[in-house]
Design a protein around this motif. Sequence first.
Motif, PDB file in Angstrom:
ATOM      1  N   PRO A  24       0.821  -1.216   0.000  1.00  0.00           N
ATOM      2  CA  PRO A  24       0.000   0.000   0.000  1.00  0.00           C
ATOM      3  C   PRO A  24       0.852   1.262   0.000  1.00  0.00           C
ATOM      4  CG  PRO A  24       0.116  -0.919   2.192  1.00  0.00           C
ATOM      5  CD  PRO A  24       0.791  -1.913   1.294  1.00  0.00           C
ATOM      6  N   PRO A  25       0.344   2.333  -0.595  1.00  0.00           N
ATOM      7  CA  PRO A  25       1.073   3.597  -0.534  1.00  0.00           C
ATOM      8  C   PRO A  25       0.855   4.247   0.836  1.00  0.00           C
ATOM      9  CG  PRO A  25      -0.994   3.900  -1.680  1.00  0.00           C
ATOM     10  CD  PRO A  25      -0.895   2.433  -1.378  1.00  0.00           C
ATOM     11  N   GLY A  26       1.579   5.320   1.071  1.00  0.00           N
ATOM     12  CA  GLY A  26       1.315   6.109   2.270  1.00  0.00           C
ATOM     13  C   GLY A  26       2.372   5.965   3.334  1.00  0.00           C
ATOM     14  N   ASN A  27       2.341   6.942   4.251  1.00  0.00           N
ATOM     15  CA  ASN A  27       3.266   6.936   5.367  1.00  0.00           C
ATOM     16  C   ASN A  27       2.557   6.389   6.603  1.00  0.00           C
ATOM     17  OD1 ASN A  27       1.648   9.079   6.308  1.00  0.00           O
ATOM     18  ND2 ASN A  27       2.954  10.584   5.255  1.00  0.00           N
ATOM     19  N   VAL A  69       0.985   7.811   8.822  1.00  0.00           N
ATOM     20  CA  VAL A  69      -0.269   8.481   9.163  1.00  0.00           C
ATOM     21  C   VAL A  69      -1.428   7.950   8.335  1.00  0.00           C
ATOM     22  CG1 VAL A  69      -1.460  10.713   9.233  1.00  0.00           C
ATOM     23  CG2 VAL A  69       0.949  10.556   9.900  1.00  0.00           C
ATOM     24  N   ASP A  70      -1.191   7.735   7.033  1.00  0.00           N
ATOM     25  CA  ASP A  70      -2.330   7.437   6.174  1.00  0.00           C
ATOM     26  C   ASP A  70      -2.315   6.039   5.558  1.00  0.00           C
ATOM     27  OD1 ASP A  70      -0.274   7.737   4.356  1.00  0.00           O
ATOM     28  OD2 ASP A  70      -0.950   9.709   3.660  1.00  0.00           O
ATOM     29  N   VAL A  71      -1.356   5.147   5.957  1.00  0.00           N
ATOM     30  CA  VAL A  71      -1.312   3.817   5.363  1.00  0.00           C
ATOM     31  C   VAL A  71      -2.524   2.994   5.801  1.00  0.00           C
ATOM     32  CG1 VAL A  71       0.064   2.796   7.233  1.00  0.00           C
ATOM     33  CG2 VAL A  71       0.129   1.797   4.940  1.00  0.00           C
ATOM     34  N   ASP A  72      -3.055   2.178   4.898  1.00  0.00           N
ATOM     35  CA  ASP A  72      -4.144   1.263   5.205  1.00  0.00           C
ATOM     36  C   ASP A  72      -3.563   0.058   5.945  1.00  0.00           C
ATOM     37  OD1 ASP A  72      -5.892  -1.082   4.875  1.00  0.00           O
ATOM     38  OD2 ASP A  72      -7.108   0.224   3.596  1.00  0.00           O
ATOM     39  N   MET A  73      -3.932  -0.146   7.223  1.00  0.00           N
ATOM     40  CA  MET A  73      -3.284  -1.157   8.040  1.00  0.00           C
ATOM     41  C   MET A  73      -3.643  -2.582   7.613  1.00  0.00           C
ATOM     42  SD  MET A  73      -1.256   0.474   9.788  1.00  0.00           S
ATOM     43  CE  MET A  73      -0.618  -0.952  10.659  1.00  0.00           C
ATOM     44  N   ALA A  74      -4.827  -2.763   7.035  1.00  0.00           N
ATOM     45  CA  ALA A  74      -5.152  -4.104   6.529  1.00  0.00           C
ATOM     46  C   ALA A  74      -4.247  -4.455   5.354  1.00  0.00           C
ATOM     47  CB  ALA A  74      -6.625  -4.155   6.112  1.00  0.00           C
ATOM     48  N   GLN A  75      -4.027  -3.486   4.459  1.00  0.00           N
ATOM     49  CA  GLN A  75      -3.116  -3.722   3.344  1.00  0.00           C
ATOM     50  C   GLN A  75      -1.675  -3.828   3.845  1.00  0.00           C
ATOM     51  OE1 GLN A  75      -3.644  -1.353  -0.233  1.00  0.00           O
ATOM     52  NE2 GLN A  75      -5.723  -0.802   0.406  1.00  0.00           N
ATOM     53  N   THR A  93      11.759   5.505  -0.120  1.00  0.00           N
ATOM     54  CA  THR A  93      10.707   5.339  -1.121  1.00  0.00           C
ATOM     55  C   THR A  93       9.452   6.068  -0.659  1.00  0.00           C
ATOM     56  OG1 THR A  93       9.858   3.316  -0.119  1.00  0.00           O
ATOM     57  CG2 THR A  93      11.631   3.075  -1.715  1.00  0.00           C
ATOM     58  N   PRO A  94       8.543   6.371  -1.577  1.00  0.00           N
ATOM     59  CA  PRO A  94       7.331   7.125  -1.199  1.00  0.00           C
ATOM     60  C   PRO A  94       6.464   6.399  -0.175  1.00  0.00           C
ATOM     61  CG  PRO A  94       7.664   7.181  -3.571  1.00  0.00           C
ATOM     62  CD  PRO A  94       8.639   6.189  -3.035  1.00  0.00           C
ATOM     63  N   SER A  95       6.498   5.072  -0.164  1.00  0.00           N
ATOM     64  CA  SER A  95       5.645   4.327   0.763  1.00  0.00           C
ATOM     65  C   SER A  95       6.456   3.851   1.968  1.00  0.00           C
ATOM     66  CB  SER A  95       5.019   3.118   0.063  1.00  0.00           C
ATOM     67  OG  SER A  95       6.014   2.144  -0.207  1.00  0.00           O
ATOM     68  N   LEU A  96       5.748   3.519   3.061  1.00  0.00           N
ATOM     69  CA  LEU A  96       6.396   3.029   4.269  1.00  0.00           C
ATOM     70  C   LEU A  96       6.537   1.507   4.254  1.00  0.00           C
ATOM     71  CD1 LEU A  96       7.496   3.703   7.107  1.00  0.00           C
ATOM     72  CD2 LEU A  96       5.154   3.424   7.969  1.00  0.00           C
ATOM     73  N   LEU A  97       5.570   0.814   3.664  1.00  0.00           N
ATOM     74  CA  LEU A  97       5.549  -0.651   3.717  1.00  0.00           C
ATOM     75  C   LEU A  97       6.746  -1.289   3.019  1.00  0.00           C
ATOM     76  CD1 LEU A  97       4.681  -3.410   1.919  1.00  0.00           C
ATOM     77  CD2 LEU A  97       4.256  -3.343   4.386  1.00  0.00           C
ATOM     78  N   PRO A 132       9.969  -0.332   2.033  1.00  0.00           N
ATOM     79  CA  PRO A 132      11.292  -0.362   2.673  1.00  0.00           C
ATOM     80  C   PRO A 132      11.281  -1.065   4.022  1.00  0.00           C
ATOM     81  CG  PRO A 132      10.365   1.839   2.751  1.00  0.00           C
ATOM     82  CD  PRO A 132       9.483   1.044   1.858  1.00  0.00           C
ATOM     83  N   THR A 133      10.160  -0.967   4.748  1.00  0.00           N
ATOM     84  CA  THR A 133      10.087  -1.662   6.032  1.00  0.00           C
ATOM     85  C   THR A 133      10.177  -3.168   5.843  1.00  0.00           C
ATOM     86  OG1 THR A 133       8.696   0.097   6.931  1.00  0.00           O
ATOM     87  CG2 THR A 133       8.678  -2.006   8.092  1.00  0.00           C
ATOM     88  N   SER A 134       9.382  -3.703   4.912  1.00  0.00           N
ATOM     89  CA  SER A 134       9.386  -5.153   4.696  1.00  0.00           C
ATOM     90  C   SER A 134      10.717  -5.630   4.134  1.00  0.00           C
ATOM     91  CB  SER A 134       8.237  -5.549   3.763  1.00  0.00           C
ATOM     92  OG  SER A 134       8.378  -4.950   2.479  1.00  0.00           O
ATOM     93  N   LYS A 135      11.316  -4.851   3.233  1.00  0.00           N
ATOM     94  CA  LYS A 135      12.589  -5.271   2.660  1.00  0.00           C
ATOM     95  C   LYS A 135      13.719  -5.140   3.681  1.00  0.00           C
ATOM     96  CE  LYS A 135      11.145  -6.622  -1.300  1.00  0.00           C
ATOM     97  NZ  LYS A 135      11.174  -8.080  -1.615  1.00  0.00           N
ATOM     98  N   GLY A 136      13.620  -4.165   4.587  1.00  0.00           N
ATOM     99  CA  GLY A 136      14.583  -4.105   5.681  1.00  0.00           C
ATOM    100  C   GLY A 136      14.451  -5.298   6.601  1.00  0.00           C
ATOM    101  N   ALA A 137      13.226  -5.742   6.823  1.00  0.00           N
ATOM    102  CA  ALA A 137      13.016  -6.945   7.626  1.00  0.00           C
ATOM    103  C   ALA A 137      13.658  -8.157   6.968  1.00  0.00           C
ATOM    104  CB  ALA A 137      11.515  -7.174   7.818  1.00  0.00           C
ATOM    105  N   VAL A 138      13.593  -8.250   5.643  1.00  0.00           N
ATOM    106  CA  VAL A 138      14.213  -9.374   4.936  1.00  0.00           C
ATOM    107  C   VAL A 138      15.721  -9.375   5.149  1.00  0.00           C
ATOM    108  CG1 VAL A 138      14.680 -10.350   2.644  1.00  0.00           C
ATOM    109  CG2 VAL A 138      12.381  -9.538   3.214  1.00  0.00           C
ATOM    110  N   VAL A 139      16.340  -8.186   5.165  1.00  0.00           N
ATOM    111  CA  VAL A 139      17.784  -8.090   5.367  1.00  0.00           C
ATOM    112  C   VAL A 139      18.163  -8.687   6.711  1.00  0.00           C
ATOM    113  CG1 VAL A 139      19.684  -6.480   5.760  1.00  0.00           C
ATOM    114  CG2 VAL A 139      18.134  -6.134   3.833  1.00  0.00           C
ATOM    115  N   ASN A 140      17.514  -8.250   7.777  1.00  0.00           N
ATOM    116  CA  ASN A 140      17.887  -8.739   9.100  1.00  0.00           C
ATOM    117  C   ASN A 140      17.363 -10.147   9.363  1.00  0.00           C
ATOM    118  OD1 ASN A 140      19.582  -6.774  10.391  1.00  0.00           O
ATOM    119  ND2 ASN A 140      17.838  -5.388  10.320  1.00  0.00           N
TER     120      ASN A 140
END
Length: 820
Positions: free
Chosen positions: A637-640, A642-648, A703-707, A709-717
């Motif tokens: 999902p797009p967004g930071n 504040v506005d990210v859709d938590m289900a997505q 990147t414009p979205s939060l999801l 980079p967060t998920s790909k950072g999780a893959v790194v660690n």
Amino acid sequence: MADPATSAPLQPASIRAAHAKISQYLHRTPLVTSRTLSRIASSAHPEASLPIPKFNLYFKCENLQKIGAFKPRGAFHATVRLIETLGLDEVRRRGVVTHSSGNHAQALALAAHTFGIPAYIVMPRISTASKIAGTRAYTQHVIFSGSTSVEREEVVAKVQADTGAILVPPYDHPDIVLGQGTVALEMDEHRRRFDAVIAPIGGGGLLGGIATWYSDSPGTRVFGAEPSFQGADDAGRGVAQGKRIEAVKTLTIADGLRTPVGVVNWGIVSDRKNVEAFYSVTEDQIRSAMRLVFERIKLVVEPSGCDQVHLPLLSTLPADLQQSIQKYVRPADRLMSLASALLKYYFIHTQARIPWGQVRISRTPLPHGRPYWSPPPGWRSASQEGDAAAAGLEFNVTHQNGLVGLVGSGRGPSSTMTTQAQLDEWIDIFAEMFSARCRDEIRSAPAAAAPGTAAIIQARLRRFYALWALKEAYIKMVGEGLLAEWLTSLEFENDLKWTPGRLAVRDIRAVLDGRLVEGVQLALVAYEDDFLFATAMRGVVEPAGADTSWRRLDLGLDIRPCAEGRVVCVDRDLGLAEHTVGMIEQQTTGPTGPGAAAMAVQADVSVEADCKRVVDTALQRFGRVDILCNIVGIGGPPGNAVDVDMAQWARGMEVNVASMVMMAKYAIPAMLRNEIGNGEATTTTYRGCIVNMSSVAGIRGGTPSLLYPTSKGAVVNMTRAMAVHHAKDGIRVNCVCPGMVYTPMMYGAGGGMSAEAREARKNRSLLQVEGNGWDVGASVRFLAGDESRWITGECLVVDAGTTSGTSTQIPNSGAVGQPS
């Protein structure tokens, strides 16, 4: 074919009548036994808890039948029945046609030849050269087709339309079944009673005939045996499912069993009163049985009965080369020729770093005719400079099978040579071959194993054969004879501490008259502990590097993945997975014949049950799991915050992170079954490896979205944590962090990326070059292969330098420390 309605009923009396009609055209093959094999069969399995009954095993030697298989029984009976029904003149006018991978082809060609009947034989292109040659010995009408029954039958239909020939099916007709059943009749005439009979099943003619013979003998139980590879066990699976499986596509080495059970035969073998059960065996079990029968009974049998001797990876070579290899009479010579050919392809594949199927080896002009590799158009060496066309490579591979004696078979001088005096006498015989320095090197080679005179003599003989093989490789490369005047002064630079089953040595340099020979590279390598190979190459493609120790070249671990590849492609969209399989097969097979073993599986890897099913499918198809590539990922999902859709958001984390954990959860236990070596033996130094796909967004964000980079950072660690957890088990875990490559996800979504956007992405990298999926794939291949055996817990960034610094395409006024 004669109308089945006119055939005799499927009962023992009809088999006896068939035998009376055809026995004059057949060999009466022996029934043999083996105390050793009976003892092995009667030995308790280490894991068995119940007592094992005593078995007396008997073998009906249909490998000694005409054409080397039981098939003439059915072919002659079917032909005789045609003549009885239509008359010999009519059958001669029309001719007969069939399709077969080899045995029925040869059998019908022989039967037709016996009666002067034209025979049109449709054979799969992948049929072994020896069976093609055997068929052509009796008929000039051999037509090639695809490998499946459907493809064969399409060609047969065309032949029938063109010629009017009468179809004699390979197995699915009562007359064929009755003819094959005469095997069991002869078995009972040899020995009055059997407790059980086991027969192989492909189309079911043989097993159907045997089951028919014993249908009124309740004291004899009948069982079927079939290969499990690539779904070849269709009889057992069909009985379990309660229906005949109509199509089978398998490349099992038991090439006579690659067909589905016929309709007529299914009616016989699917009845538990006729055939009690079916057992499936692996490719390795078939090979082991062939070897055991050869060693203990001195009989060479086909995989379908337990191609004369198994020739691994033969089908990955060009057809003319396959035929050349098959021309050798002795099995050992065929294996030797095959190994030499595979090594030629392997060295070009590794030297030039091109797919196996794209390797083309020709010969230099006569009189020398040396092997020569010509680079494909556009190919460039990594070390090549300028725009000149890449140079070809002249090379040769030679061998010394005297080494067989050195590894304990009792052949060669090692079986009798025990003293230094005997060794000195041996060396003096070949004094013209070696300089004084080489002779001293042989005489002074240290023992590679335990101290003692015998070990020292063995080590020095190894040095003798290593130097001999290198000289032979060099002289074949340059086209001279073994008695060339300069041969004595040919020496080699490198420490040739080669021992069977351990090391091979590369970067060996030739020295002639005290001067280094430029542009020539030699290497030593062992093949399955039986032969010592030397290679000599002129026009070296790539420097070999500083590392001069290789594991022993192992066919299964080194050559087979290059020539074949075994891949399970998984996607939610089965069509996409099948498209990938098609790309794999096209790339690794090409004109050299079938080699790739890839399959498509539909699955959603964010569902745990699907993850387990994928791993189970790989184990069932290929018997093992060595590599797991976790590639799946979505933008989310797009967004930071504040506005990210938590289900997505949750769904994105499930796909991008949890899927990798769940696949590893089931793949790692499968990898733990694999053997691990000690760095010196034939096995690899790790059990398996996992490659996770992350992104530069996972290490830099931005990147414009939060999801994402967060998920790909999780893959790194996650990768680093998994590497720590499973290193003790011999499992490597790494990840790849690609930059902004141009892939279907980019040009397929939303109508594709604009030219301006592509240019801007490209210019963000230091190299100013756009990457693609193949660039990333090469990185995955590196991390999954033996070249990275000492790497785990690493994140390989593949981004043309984007994350290494700022592009130099910035005006001086914008750079720190530069004068304005």
